[in-house]
Design an enzyme around this catalytic site. Structure first.
Site, PDB file in Angstrom:
ATOM      1  N   LEU A 152      30.367  34.926  46.803  1.00  0.00           N
ATOM      2  CA  LEU A 152      31.407  33.913  46.989  1.00  0.00           C
ATOM      3  C   LEU A 152      32.575  34.117  46.031  1.00  0.00           C
ATOM      4  CD1 LEU A 152      29.345  30.637  47.589  1.00  0.00           C
ATOM      5  CD2 LEU A 152      30.546  32.058  49.259  1.00  0.00           C
TER       6      LEU A 152
ATOM      7  N   TYR B 203      21.645  36.941  30.153  1.00  0.00           N
ATOM      8  CA  TYR B 203      22.008  35.650  30.728  1.00  0.00           C
ATOM      9  C   TYR B 203      21.631  34.506  29.797  1.00  0.00           C
ATOM     10  CZ  TYR B 203      22.704  37.878  35.325  1.00  0.00           C
ATOM     11  OH  TYR B 203      23.132  38.652  36.367  1.00  0.00           O
TER      12      TYR B 203
ATOM     13  N   GLY C  52      32.961  31.504  43.602  1.00  0.00           N
ATOM     14  CA  GLY C  52      33.255  30.243  44.267  1.00  0.00           C
ATOM     15  C   GLY C  52      34.607  30.193  44.935  1.00  0.00           C
TER      16      GLY C  52
END
Length: 345
Positions: free
Chosen positions: A235, A53, A238
């Site tokens: 999600l 990351y 998003g």
């Protein structure tokens, strides 16, 4: 904030986990610190990160996320308050900057990756160390069907034995899997029981209203073997928040910024997503909170990994824990899923 048992361990993790993959790319260190403080105030005690990351992975930003977290622990002096999860990267395209790109799940790479993560995180131990994705070729990262390929890969026995050494050294408390299949999960569990090696306590795979493939095979394993799901992308980058409806591309949003993230934007996904968003609004619900609440309530989910680029988003996500979905909403979700199952595996 509900606490749930992590596998068969003594650890209790919050039902929401703070994801960190935007830190160092879309979020700077001050924003990361603010998110951690806000999460802690909301009784979240679980952080998930990885050596590769932020995402998308770039040599220029490599491991920035872990450095931010390490700096936070040093600044706040509260490392012991958190259950910290990180991951070792597997082989793949676009990560040649990590150990020259020749990544293996063997002793050499596990030791190198773990020691580097510990140094960046400024800690002596990682509570949950995960294999980010399999070294072998199998169906993960959006590949639904399985196409067998004969190849050489590190035997799972060698991987587990190397992890056992790190647990005995005190660098790792528990191990977990990620982007793993039913075969891989059961093989790791079988080897652990047969050899007395560390038992995987969790599996971090994608799970959301557009991708419920975990329910086929892995959900039963998660419950029966107490190897619960740490759900990522709840999600769908998003999409399920409704902010991308009718082709909208808000400034600073992940799919707007990075065209490579097309996993949830195919026509079938957009059609299904629009139905879920409309369902939420029909019942006066925030679409993101409905999508998150659906994931968190599943009996095979140990923790739901939420990510945010602003405190406003984080607060909205945290509030999803207060939402109880009605029978009517749940039945409508199942109806949509039946008509458009797993459009974005």
């Amino acid at each position: 904030m509900e606490r749930r048992q992590l596998g068969r361990t003594e650890l209790k993790v919050s039902s929401l986990c703070l994801g960190t993959m935007t830190w160092g790319e879309q979020n700077d260190q001050d924003q990361a610190f603010a998110q951690l403080d806000r999460a802690k105030d909301a009784a979240i005690n679980f952080i998930d990160t990885a050596e590769m990351y932020p995402v998308p992975p770039r040599a220029e930003t490599y491991a920035t996320t872990e450095r931010y977290i390490g700096n936070y622990f040093k600044a706040r002096g509260n490392r012991a308050d958190w259950i910290l999860a990180s991951k070792i990267a597997g082989p793949g395209n676009g990560i040649s900057h990590i150990r020259d790109g020749q990544l293996k799940m063997n002793r050499q790479h596990i030791v190198a990756a773990l020691d580097a993560s510990l140094q960046r995180l400024q800690t002596d131990w990682i509570d949950l160390y995960q294999l980010h994705w399999p070294e072998r070729s199998t169906n993960f990262f959006g590949q639904l069907g399985y196409r067998h390929k004969d190849q050489d890969f590190t035997p799972l026995e060698d991987t587990l034995e190397a992890l056992d050494e790190q647990v005995k050294a005190g660098k790792i408390r528990h191990i977990g899997l990620s982007n793993e299949t039913p075969w891989g999960t059961m093989k790791f569990l079988q080897l652990a029981e047969a050899r007395g090696w560390p038992r995987a306590v969790s599996i971090q795979n994608p799970y959301n209203l557009l991708n419920r493939s975990f329910e086929v095979g892995l959900a039963e394993i998660a419950i029966r073997e107490q190897c619960g799901l740490l759900a990522y992308s709840p999600l769908a980058f998003g999409m399920l928040s409704g902010k991308y409806e009718q082709g909208a591309r808000p400034a600073g949003a992940r799919i707007t910024m990075f065209s490579r993230f097309a996993r949830y934007t195919n026509p079938q996904s957009q059609a299904a997503c629009s139905r879920y968003v409309a369902l939420a609004r029909e019942h006066g619900l925030d679409p993101a909170q409905m999508a998150l609440a659906y994931v968190t309530r599943q009996p095979f989910v140990t923790s739901n990994i939420i990510g945010a680029t602003s405190l406003e988003q984080l607060d909205n996500n945290i509030a999803s824990t207060e939402l109880q979905l009605s029978t009517e909403v749940l039945e409508a979700i199942e109806s949509i899923h039946t008509e458009q199952p797993n459009p974005a595996p």
